[in-house]
Design an enzyme around this catalytic site. Structure first.
Site, mmCIF file in Angstrom:
data_model
loop_
_atom_site.group_PDB
_atom_site.id
_atom_site.type_symbol
_atom_site.label_atom_id
_atom_site.label_comp_id
_atom_site.label_asym_id
_atom_site.label_seq_id
_atom_site.Cartn_x
_atom_site.Cartn_y
_atom_site.Cartn_z
ATOM 1 N NE ARG A 289 -7.502 2.344 2.392
ATOM 2 C CZ ARG A 289 -7.979 3.383 1.724
ATOM 3 N NH1 ARG A 289 -7.948 3.397 0.423
ATOM 4 N NH2 ARG A 289 -8.480 4.419 2.354
ATOM 5 C CG ASP B 128 -7.193 0.887 6.105
ATOM 6 O OD1 ASP B 128 -6.253 1.683 6.312
ATOM 7 O OD2 ASP B 128 -8.383 1.178 6.326
ATOM 8 C CG ASP C 48 -8.127 2.300 10.041
ATOM 9 O OD1 ASP C 48 -7.280 2.945 9.399
ATOM 10 O OD2 ASP C 48 -9.253 2.014 9.594
ATOM 11 N NE ARG D 167 -3.625 2.474 2.193
ATOM 12 C CZ ARG D 167 -4.471 2.861 3.117
ATOM 13 N NH1 ARG D 167 -4.626 2.142 4.213
ATOM 14 N NH2 ARG D 167 -5.166 3.961 2.957
#
Length: 189
Positions: free
Chosen positions: A122, A125, A127, A110
């Site tokens: 994606r 990802d 978070d 990414r």
């Protein structure tokens, strides 16, 4: 088949202590990370990401959720996502942890600089959902994650790893999960 076969120490609850061989010299923070992917081999990306998170300095993996499939959020013109969450204990500062998570994303392929659209497809990802009870609002870092309570695909896996969690405002995670529509989220066998 198990999607995330990894070595981990399991806590008995959201506030349970993980045994350590020696006391840490820095404060230990319980943090929660959401994982998402809808491009490529998401299961392999998750396995690699969880192993990389567990290998971060000063960081111990506590628990890993089941993997869930969910419809895309924000932009619906893309493939379904796989989502999961991990609980960890770390001596890293929140900014250092976030930079480490971004490095893991880059290793998976990414490139955030080439990803100008929000909520798009994606390969991985990561978070930072929660960092202890801290509220942080700086450029590039917001915890609790600003959309956490609006996203069943984040709340449901978080509930797997922290069923007794209570948000800093006193709201139990269980109540947040019950208040949001989660009918489009299914556990991946």
């Amino acid at each position: 088949k198990a999607i995330l076969p990894i070595r981990m120490r399991r806590a008995s609850g959201a506030g349970a202590d993980v045994a350590r061989s020696s006391p840490p010299s820095e404060p230990v923070i319980r943090a929660y990370v959401g994982l998402g992917a809808n491009l490529g081999d998401a299961a392999a990306a998750f396995r690699a990401a969880v192993a990389a998170i567990d290998a971060l300095p000063g960081t111990d993996l506590v628990a890993v959720s089941r993997v869930y499939r969910s419809a895309p959020w924000g932009r619906t013109d893309q493939p379904a996502f796989l989502n999961a969450a991990v609980a960890l204990e770390t001596t890293l500062a929140a900014g250092d942890l976030l930079r480490s998570l971004h490095a893991i994303e880059r290793a998976a392929g990414r490139d955030r600089s080439l990803d100008p659209t929000r909520w798009g497809p994606r390969v991985l990802d990561l978070d930072l959902l929660l960092f202890g009870d801290l509220a942080i609002d700086t450029p590039g870092l917001q915890v609790p994650h600003p959309y956490l309570r609006q996203r069943a695909f984040a709340l449901v896996p978080l509930f797997d790893v922290a069923p007794d969690l209570v948000f800093a405002d006193g709201t139990p995670l269980r109540a947040a999960v019950e208040a949001i529509a989660s009918d489009g989220i299914e556990a991946v066998p």
